[in-house]
Design a protein around this motif. Sequence first.
Motif, PDB file in Angstrom:
ATOM      1  N   ASP A  40     -29.414 -28.220  -2.953  1.00 23.16           N
ATOM      2  CA  ASP A  40     -29.343 -28.660  -1.407  1.00 23.16           C
ATOM      3  C   ASP A  40     -29.919 -27.738   0.059  1.00 23.16           C
ATOM      4  OD1 ASP A  40     -30.079 -31.930  -2.319  1.00 23.16           O
ATOM      5  OD2 ASP A  40     -28.184 -31.888  -1.385  1.00 23.16           O
TER       6      ASP A  40
ATOM      7  N   ALA B  10     -32.674 -26.327   1.866  1.00 24.39           N
ATOM      8  CA  ALA B  10     -32.657 -26.893   2.934  1.00 24.39           C
ATOM      9  C   ALA B  10     -32.642 -25.545   3.602  1.00 24.39           C
ATOM     10  CB  ALA B  10     -31.096 -27.039   3.568  1.00 24.39           C
TER      11      ALA B  10
ATOM     12  N   VAL C  65     -36.864 -25.478   3.266  1.00 24.31           N
ATOM     13  CA  VAL C  65     -37.358 -26.144   4.670  1.00 24.31           C
ATOM     14  C   VAL C  65     -37.956 -25.283   5.639  1.00 24.31           C
ATOM     15  CG1 VAL C  65     -37.267 -28.066   5.726  1.00 24.31           C
ATOM     16  CG2 VAL C  65     -37.324 -28.662   2.885  1.00 24.31           C
TER      17      VAL C  65
ATOM     18  N   THR D 218     -34.870 -33.676  -2.116  1.00 22.05           N
ATOM     19  CA  THR D 218     -33.948 -33.116  -0.934  1.00 22.05           C
ATOM     20  C   THR D 218     -34.861 -32.192   0.046  1.00 22.05           C
ATOM     21  OG1 THR D 218     -31.941 -32.617  -2.243  1.00 22.05           O
ATOM     22  CG2 THR D 218     -32.604 -31.341  -0.617  1.00 22.05           C
TER      23      THR D 218
ATOM     24  N   LYS E 265     -36.520 -35.705   2.154  1.00 23.53           N
ATOM     25  CA  LYS E 265     -35.400 -36.338   2.836  1.00 23.53           C
ATOM     26  C   LYS E 265     -35.294 -34.804   4.552  1.00 23.53           C
ATOM     27  CE  LYS E 265     -32.591 -39.191   0.492  1.00 23.53           C
ATOM     28  NZ  LYS E 265     -31.462 -38.301  -0.584  1.00 23.53           N
ATOM     29  N   LEU E 266     -35.561 -33.680   3.868  1.00 18.22           N
ATOM     30  CA  LEU E 266     -34.953 -32.568   4.689  1.00 18.22           C
ATOM     31  C   LEU E 266     -36.419 -32.888   5.691  1.00 18.22           C
ATOM     32  CD1 LEU E 266     -33.228 -30.196   3.197  1.00 18.22           C
ATOM     33  CD2 LEU E 266     -32.486 -31.713   5.354  1.00 18.22           C
TER      34      LEU E 266
ATOM     35  N   GLN F 183     -37.313 -33.690   9.919  1.00 15.82           N
ATOM     36  CA  GLN F 183     -37.967 -32.817  10.684  1.00 15.82           C
ATOM     37  C   GLN F 183     -39.238 -33.095  11.585  1.00 15.82           C
ATOM     38  OE1 GLN F 183     -37.310 -29.577  11.839  1.00 15.82           O
ATOM     39  NE2 GLN F 183     -39.410 -29.600  13.169  1.00 15.82           N
TER      40      GLN F 183
END
Lengths: 332, 332
Positions: free
Chosen positions: B229, B233, B236, B275, B278-279, B283
């Motif tokens: 994750d 992150a 992303v 993941t 979702k991020l 956003q």
Amino acid sequence: MKKFLNHVDHMLTESLSGFAAAHHDLVELQLEPTFIARKHKAQNKVALISGGGSGHEPLHAGYVGKGMLDAACPGQVFTSPTPDQMLAAAEAVHAGQGVLFIVKNYAGDVMNFEMAAEMLPFAHATVLTADDCAVVNSTYTTGRRGVAGTVIVEKCVGSLAESGADLASCKALGDKINQRTSSIGVALTSCTVPAAGRPTFDISDSEIEMGVGIHGEPGRRREPIRDADAIIADMVAAIVHDFAAKQLPTQGNILLLVNGLGATPLMELYLIYNTAAKLLTAQGFQITRSLVGNYTTAIDMAGASLTVCLLDDEIQQHWDSPVHTVGLRWGC
Amino acid sequence: MKKFLNHVDHMLTESLSGFAAAHHDLVELQLEPTFIARKHKAQNKVALISGGGSGHEPLHAGYVGKGMLDAACPGQVFTSPTPDQMLAAAEAVHAGQGVLFIVKNYAGDVMNFEMAAEMLPFAHATVLTADDCAVVNSTYTTGRRGVAGTVIVEKCVGSLAESGADLASCKALGDKINQRTSSIGVALTSCTVPAAGRPTFDISDSEIEMGVGIHGEPGRRREPIRDADAIIADMVAAIVHDFAAKQLPTQGNILLLVNGLGATPLMELYLIYNTAAKLLTAQGFQITRSLVGNYTTAIDMAGASLTVCLLDDEIQQHWDSPVHTVGLRWGC
């Protein structure tokens, strides 16, 4: 161990959630008990359900969809799913014509699918796949292991079920394909089960495991690595020998599947195909259908397997029919 | 080095021969000069030709077919193809409406495609892909590297060319998609070029290379491995930052491609997807199209890349249109 991983205990759920999100047009994920089912439930057909330990992706969840499976029950990595998963999946996808389980021959899978079958309130049958000709018994197996030939069974029986055929006919086709299919694998490296955190077996930089299983089970022998052509010649010979032992003709139309075990580049798989195709053609086979890629993996193992299925008109017709899954898609 | 290999000098030809044999219904192989072309030559359309060093399979030969490329020119592993390959491919597939080269931004590829373009007796244009936002310049690159976003360019421009659009329109769509697409990769391990026989770079068991290139070029930084994750992150965030730098909106409909670099199990790619999705949703993006798998590889590297393409109606329509290649197939 280097993996994209948060916590081993959550890996399967996170991965399945990603799978269901990426393919939400095709599949749905149910949790507790866990299974993947078609987004659009089929009507009035035999329901096909498969499953097994995770780590072999795209097997089996990647083969859920029109023309193939109705549901797949994933266990933890290299661990059988439980009977409650199979029962819940059967309840969800049963469409009035009974349930066919397609089960790879491993002791845990066989036992759990049998327990589920005994509790099923529907007509049911089971096709057991055992295409791996490398060894007779194995670590988790009495009898031959079920490996990549399972994909061919799931595709063709899926097609037959879609046509409205009854349970007995679907089982008969699955059994026939299993009988006409032989596979053998070879490992260059071990796989690493996330929960174990270390390679399943040790192998030196100059050795291969001939006849390896898709969980890293021992094969026929540990041997020095040689030219690809020499390795492939032994694999083809093993399959031809197995055909003869099963009293199948060692000529005729075949489907040749060159399957990557997870970490083998496509470039090498096509090199394997090139040699295997020449050897099988010289043997008298005619390769009329081909499949090359990662279809039944062993997590992150570098290695490959060969699968040969002796076609007949019925099998070829069902192989060619439209399929719309994550792992196989054509005609749709 | 453990690979399925006979002799390094013959590996590419053997692999391409296997590719052409396995997919003889779709493609044809020409040797000396070497290229892969559609089996059934298209008529009266812009001819799309791509190419580059081998080792990124299924890019580019796997994208030859209806709705995508007309031909692909493979160089040796991680080595540009030569202008004579591009010229021969152009002569073979030109269909009266000019030639569009789709070229990943690497110095050797750019130079050789430019040389070929200068010698072409047909109208021609070039789309240069440069979607990798990890670094500004790189080992073989002035400017950003072209990576997995190239697949989206080839798919959508292929669709537009199939509809009969002219050369300028095809180039304009390719440039637009490149401008609206950002990628970043991460390596857990190096790749091994067969002719080198050893890993391209050293990396410890506790480190990753953030922003790695598809030839193992250095990225932004070497850092300790963390939870997936946390890694995702950062990836992303890099893409969102790049969108802002390009003055693209950081919301709206996107295509999310989670691409395996060769040795990463599907199970991990779907965990990454879970993941990342979702991020990106948090956003403000809406993921309306997804692709997960090995689409632009770095031989046998364990690692993955994220690619985000900001869709509009035109791009989404061309993404959805029928395609029949080895690497992408739907609607056919």
